[in-house]
Design a protein around this motif. Structure first.
Motif, PDB file in Angstrom:
ATOM      1  N   LEU A 111      28.081 -26.023  -8.128  1.00 28.38           N
ATOM      2  CA  LEU A 111      26.881 -26.762  -7.737  1.00 28.38           C
ATOM      3  C   LEU A 111      26.606 -27.914  -8.691  1.00 28.38           C
ATOM      4  O   LEU A 111      26.221 -29.020  -8.258  1.00 28.38           O
ATOM      5  CB  LEU A 111      25.681 -25.810  -7.686  1.00 28.38           C
ATOM      6  CG  LEU A 111      25.691 -24.762  -6.571  1.00 28.38           C
ATOM      7  CD1 LEU A 111      24.499 -23.818  -6.730  1.00 28.38           C
ATOM      8  CD2 LEU A 111      25.646 -25.437  -5.200  1.00 28.38           C
ATOM      9  N   GLU A 112      26.805 -27.669  -9.993  1.00 26.86           N
ATOM     10  CA  GLU A 112      26.559 -28.730 -10.972  1.00 26.86           C
ATOM     11  C   GLU A 112      27.583 -29.848 -10.835  1.00 26.86           C
ATOM     12  O   GLU A 112      27.249 -31.032 -11.029  1.00 26.86           O
ATOM     13  CB  GLU A 112      26.591 -28.151 -12.389  1.00 26.86           C
ATOM     14  CG  GLU A 112      25.433 -27.221 -12.706  1.00 26.86           C
ATOM     15  CD  GLU A 112      24.089 -27.937 -12.582  1.00 26.86           C
ATOM     16  OE1 GLU A 112      24.021 -29.130 -12.904  1.00 26.86           O
ATOM     17  OE2 GLU A 112      23.117 -27.283 -12.147  1.00 26.86           O
ATOM     18  N   ARG A 113      28.847 -29.449 -10.499  1.00 29.67           N
ATOM     19  CA  ARG A 113      29.856 -30.497 -10.289  1.00 29.67           C
ATOM     20  C   ARG A 113      29.486 -31.376  -9.093  1.00 29.67           C
ATOM     21  O   ARG A 113      29.604 -32.609  -9.149  1.00 29.67           O
ATOM     22  CB  ARG A 113      31.232 -29.854 -10.070  1.00 29.67           C
ATOM     23  CG  ARG A 113      31.931 -29.455 -11.351  1.00 29.67           C
ATOM     24  CD  ARG A 113      33.408 -29.171 -11.106  1.00 29.67           C
ATOM     25  NE  ARG A 113      33.593 -27.991 -10.296  1.00 29.67           N
ATOM     26  CZ  ARG A 113      33.758 -26.777 -10.798  1.00 29.67           C
ATOM     27  NH1 ARG A 113      33.768 -26.598 -12.107  1.00 29.67           N
ATOM     28  NH2 ARG A 113      33.932 -25.738 -10.002  1.00 29.67           N
ATOM     29  N   VAL A 114      29.029 -30.758  -8.025  1.00 36.03           N
ATOM     30  CA  VAL A 114      28.593 -31.535  -6.859  1.00 36.03           C
ATOM     31  C   VAL A 114      27.417 -32.425  -7.221  1.00 36.03           C
ATOM     32  O   VAL A 114      27.361 -33.606  -6.829  1.00 36.03           O
ATOM     33  CB  VAL A 114      28.228 -30.569  -5.704  1.00 36.03           C
ATOM     34  CG1 VAL A 114      27.619 -31.336  -4.541  1.00 36.03           C
ATOM     35  CG2 VAL A 114      29.478 -29.808  -5.241  1.00 36.03           C
ATOM     36  N   ARG A 115      26.497 -31.859  -7.983  1.00 41.08           N
ATOM     37  CA  ARG A 115      25.314 -32.634  -8.387  1.00 41.08           C
ATOM     38  C   ARG A 115      25.719 -33.825  -9.267  1.00 41.08           C
ATOM     39  O   ARG A 115      25.199 -34.953  -9.096  1.00 41.08           O
ATOM     40  CB  ARG A 115      24.360 -31.721  -9.142  1.00 41.08           C
ATOM     41  CG  ARG A 115      23.089 -32.393  -9.622  1.00 41.08           C
ATOM     42  CD  ARG A 115      22.123 -31.354 -10.149  1.00 41.08           C
ATOM     43  NE  ARG A 115      20.984 -31.963 -10.798  1.00 41.08           N
ATOM     44  CZ  ARG A 115      20.908 -32.245 -12.084  1.00 41.08           C
ATOM     45  NH1 ARG A 115      21.944 -31.925 -12.874  1.00 41.08           N
ATOM     46  NH2 ARG A 115      19.850 -32.814 -12.607  1.00 41.08           N
ATOM     47  N   MET A 116      26.665 -33.593 -10.204  1.00 43.71           N
ATOM     48  CA  MET A 116      27.127 -34.680 -11.057  1.00 43.71           C
ATOM     49  C   MET A 116      27.849 -35.754 -10.249  1.00 43.71           C
ATOM     50  O   MET A 116      27.721 -36.953 -10.538  1.00 43.71           O
ATOM     51  CB  MET A 116      28.050 -34.109 -12.139  1.00 43.71           C
ATOM     52  CG  MET A 116      27.351 -33.238 -13.175  1.00 43.71           C
ATOM     53  SD  MET A 116      26.148 -34.164 -14.157  1.00 43.71           S
ATOM     54  CE  MET A 116      27.243 -35.262 -15.045  1.00 43.71           C
ATOM     55  N   ALA A 117      28.611 -35.304  -9.242  1.00 41.30           N
ATOM     56  CA  ALA A 117      29.312 -36.279  -8.406  1.00 41.30           C
ATOM     57  C   ALA A 117      28.309 -37.152  -7.653  1.00 41.30           C
ATOM     58  O   ALA A 117      28.484 -38.377  -7.544  1.00 41.30           O
ATOM     59  CB  ALA A 117      30.239 -35.556  -7.436  1.00 41.30           C
ATOM     60  N   ARG A 118      27.263 -36.526  -7.138  1.00 46.60           N
ATOM     61  CA  ARG A 118      26.237 -37.296  -6.431  1.00 46.60           C
ATOM     62  C   ARG A 118      25.525 -38.255  -7.380  1.00 46.60           C
ATOM     63  O   ARG A 118      25.251 -39.411  -7.017  1.00 46.60           O
ATOM     64  CB  ARG A 118      25.235 -36.352  -5.788  1.00 46.60           C
ATOM     65  CG  ARG A 118      25.804 -35.529  -4.637  1.00 46.60           C
ATOM     66  CD  ARG A 118      24.785 -34.550  -4.092  1.00 46.60           C
ATOM     67  NE  ARG A 118      25.322 -33.763  -2.978  1.00 46.60           N
ATOM     68  CZ  ARG A 118      24.669 -32.795  -2.378  1.00 46.60           C
ATOM     69  NH1 ARG A 118      23.428 -32.471  -2.788  1.00 46.60           N
ATOM     70  NH2 ARG A 118      25.230 -32.133  -1.385  1.00 46.60           N
ATOM     71  N   LEU A 119      25.262 -37.770  -8.579  1.00 47.29           N
ATOM     72  CA  LEU A 119      24.622 -38.662  -9.561  1.00 47.29           C
ATOM     73  C   LEU A 119      25.546 -39.806  -9.938  1.00 47.29           C
ATOM     74  O   LEU A 119      25.097 -40.938 -10.136  1.00 47.29           O
ATOM     75  CB  LEU A 119      24.242 -37.858 -10.808  1.00 47.29           C
ATOM     76  CG  LEU A 119      23.091 -36.869 -10.648  1.00 47.29           C
ATOM     77  CD1 LEU A 119      22.890 -36.075 -11.927  1.00 47.29           C
ATOM     78  CD2 LEU A 119      21.800 -37.601 -10.283  1.00 47.29           C
ATOM     79  N   ALA A 120      26.844 -39.478 -10.039  1.00 47.06           N
ATOM     80  CA  ALA A 120      27.801 -40.544 -10.388  1.00 47.06           C
ATOM     81  C   ALA A 120      27.840 -41.616  -9.311  1.00 47.06           C
ATOM     82  O   ALA A 120      28.011 -42.802  -9.603  1.00 47.06           O
ATOM     83  CB  ALA A 120      29.191 -39.930 -10.587  1.00 47.06           C
ATOM     84  N   GLU A 121      27.715 -41.183  -8.057  1.00 49.88           N
ATOM     85  CA  GLU A 121      27.678 -42.164  -6.968  1.00 49.88           C
ATOM     86  C   GLU A 121      26.439 -43.037  -7.046  1.00 49.88           C
ATOM     87  O   GLU A 121      26.466 -44.218  -6.671  1.00 49.88           O
ATOM     88  CB  GLU A 121      27.729 -41.435  -5.628  1.00 49.88           C
ATOM     89  CG  GLU A 121      29.052 -40.722  -5.366  1.00 49.88           C
ATOM     90  CD  GLU A 121      29.024 -39.919  -4.078  1.00 49.88           C
ATOM     91  OE1 GLU A 121      27.931 -39.887  -3.447  1.00 49.88           O
ATOM     92  OE2 GLU A 121      30.054 -39.344  -3.695  1.00 49.88           O
TER      93      GLU A 121
END
Length: 460
Positions: free
Chosen positions: A333-343
């Protein structure tokens, strides 16, 4: 009653006792005397006549022994109040009858005949001229003994329930890590060895710490021996998690030692859970009833402890897997969240940069306006100062000239020549002005300054 009838017959048939004259000779006295065999024969005939039947009798076996296949018993009846014998008798069961009665009793009563049991026997009276009187056993009622033991067991259970201790052990919970085991058993018992082997050689490779507290597990010493072992464990109560009382096989009759009120009270009030494995599947003693848990055999007790600890290990393993699953899920979940933040970062950075550039432009414009306004104010102030400077300088010069003139007048008024011109003089001694004549000494040279010239004098 049979006994009064026998007594009456004996009184009627016995030779009448009469006082002999003093003049009777020893020969005449011998005619009135019976031999022991004759007397015993009379007793035997009297019993055969008065007591020809068989009788059921209730008694307790105080002693019992087998000799060449025959069984010899000592029967006793005890006073209910004082527990003292009120009647005793010998009983025999011949070999041919004993070979049938003994297995019949053990099979139906589920225990061995032994001293201390209350029994119901079918007997007939027998009197032998050489061996005396004895009751001959022809049958035995196993249901009576079972009923008597069941009654005693029921009385003990009722007393424990009245005391409120019967179910105390049932309130315990076996500790999750029940690994420190105190065992009460006979040191040489095969069951103890089976228990230890089964406990240590488990498929889970679980470790158990076992300590034996040796005790007598059959016979009359069971009660005191097991209580002593419990007391020894209680002195080291913090060293153990559970107590196991086991017995490796043996006759069912040996279980009677565990139908004891003091022993049951000690087990019921013990501060650790107690597991019993002292009987067979169909046998349940009072000790089994009050214990935390009852199993069939020592190996069953070991299997129970292994299963319990294995369940604890499984719970820990399941918890570890659940924790690992939760951590992995959270990390995903945190990886997905970081990916969204990176976008979102480039867009957010662009927005922030635009805002900051606008902010910097506004700040530069305000600074420029502030500097311009400050310079204009200072230029105007300088113009005002330059216009006021000549007038102010002229005023300062006039004031200074006037003050200088006053100083010159003050200096001129203090000129010594003016004082000398008026007739004053100045006397010095050693270059210092003399103001007090008392300060002069004889021989001092003084100089007097006049308007015109000087005069030296010597003080006398």
């Amino acid at each position: 009653m049979v006994v009064p009838a026998l007594r009456a017959m004996w009184l009627t048939q016995r030779p009448q006792k009469r006082r002999l004259p003093l003049y009777l000779t020893s020969k005449s006295m011998r005619k009135e005397t019976l031999t022991l065999y004759e007397l015993n024969q009379m007793v035997r005939e009297a019993l055969a006549i008065t007591m020809p039947n068989e009788y059921w009798v209730e008694a307790e076996i105080s002693e019992m022994r087998e000799v060449r296949g025959h069984c010899y018993m000592e029967l006793v009846q005890k006073d209910m109040a004082g527990n003292t014998p009120v009647a005793k008798a010998s009983a025999k069961c011949w070999k041919n009858k004993w070979a049938l009665l003994r297995p019949y009793f053990e099979r139906n009563a589920n225990q061995m005949l032994r001293a201390g049991l209350k029994v119901r026997l079918l007997v007939y009276a027998d009197f032998h001229e050489a061996y005396g009187f004895s009751w001959i056993i022809t049958n035995i009622d196993p249901t009576f003994t079972l009923g008597d033991m069941a009654r005693k067991r029921l009385e003990i259970v009722q007393m424990l329930k009245e005391q409120g201790v019967f179910d105390l052990q049932k309130d315990f919970r076996l500790p999750l890590f029940a690994q420190r085991v105190a065992v009460i058993s006979s040191e040489q018992a095969a069951g103890y060895g089976d228990f230890c082997r089964h406990l240590h050689d488990n498929d889970w490779h679980l470790h158990f710490s076992v300590q034996l507290f040796a005790a007598t597990m059959q016979g009359e010493g069971v009660e005191s021996s097991v209580i002593a072992a419990l007391d020894a464990i209680n002195e080291r109560i913090n060293s153990f998690d559970v107590v196991v009382i086991i017995r490796g096989g043996g006759a069912t009759s040996d279980l009677s030692g565990f139908d004891s009120l003091p022993l049951a009270e000690s087990v019921a009030n013990f501060p650790l859970p107690i597991i019993t494995g002292i009987g067979h599947d169909r046998d349940e003693s009072v000790l089994d009833m009050v214990a935390f848990l009852r199993v069939k055999t020592p190996t069953a007790a070991a299997a129970l402890l292994i299963e319990h600890l294995a369940n604890t290990l499984q719970r820990i393993t399941d918890a570890q897997e659940e924790m690992l699953h939760l951590v992995q899920r959270r990390m995903e979940l945190e990886r997905v969240r970081m990916a969204r933040l990176a976008e979102k970062v480039p867009m957010l950075f662009s927005l922030v940069r635009t805002r900051q550039e606008k902010r910097f432009e506004n700040m530069a414009l305000r600074m420029q306006n502030t500097i311009t306004t400050t310079l204009q104010r200072q230029d105007l102030r300088l113009q005002r100062l330059s216009m006021a400077l000549p007038t102010h300088a002229e005023r300062l010069l006039t004031k200074a000239a006037h003050r200088l003139e006053l100083l010159q007048q003050a200096v001129k008024s203090h000129d010594p020549s003016l004082l000398l011109a008026k007739g004053y003089s100045i006397t010095t001694c050693g270059g210092k002005v003399v103001r007090n004549a008392n300060n002069l000494q004889k021989g001092d040279v003084i100089v007097t300054q006049l308007q015109k010239g000087k005069v030296k004098s010597v003080v006398e």
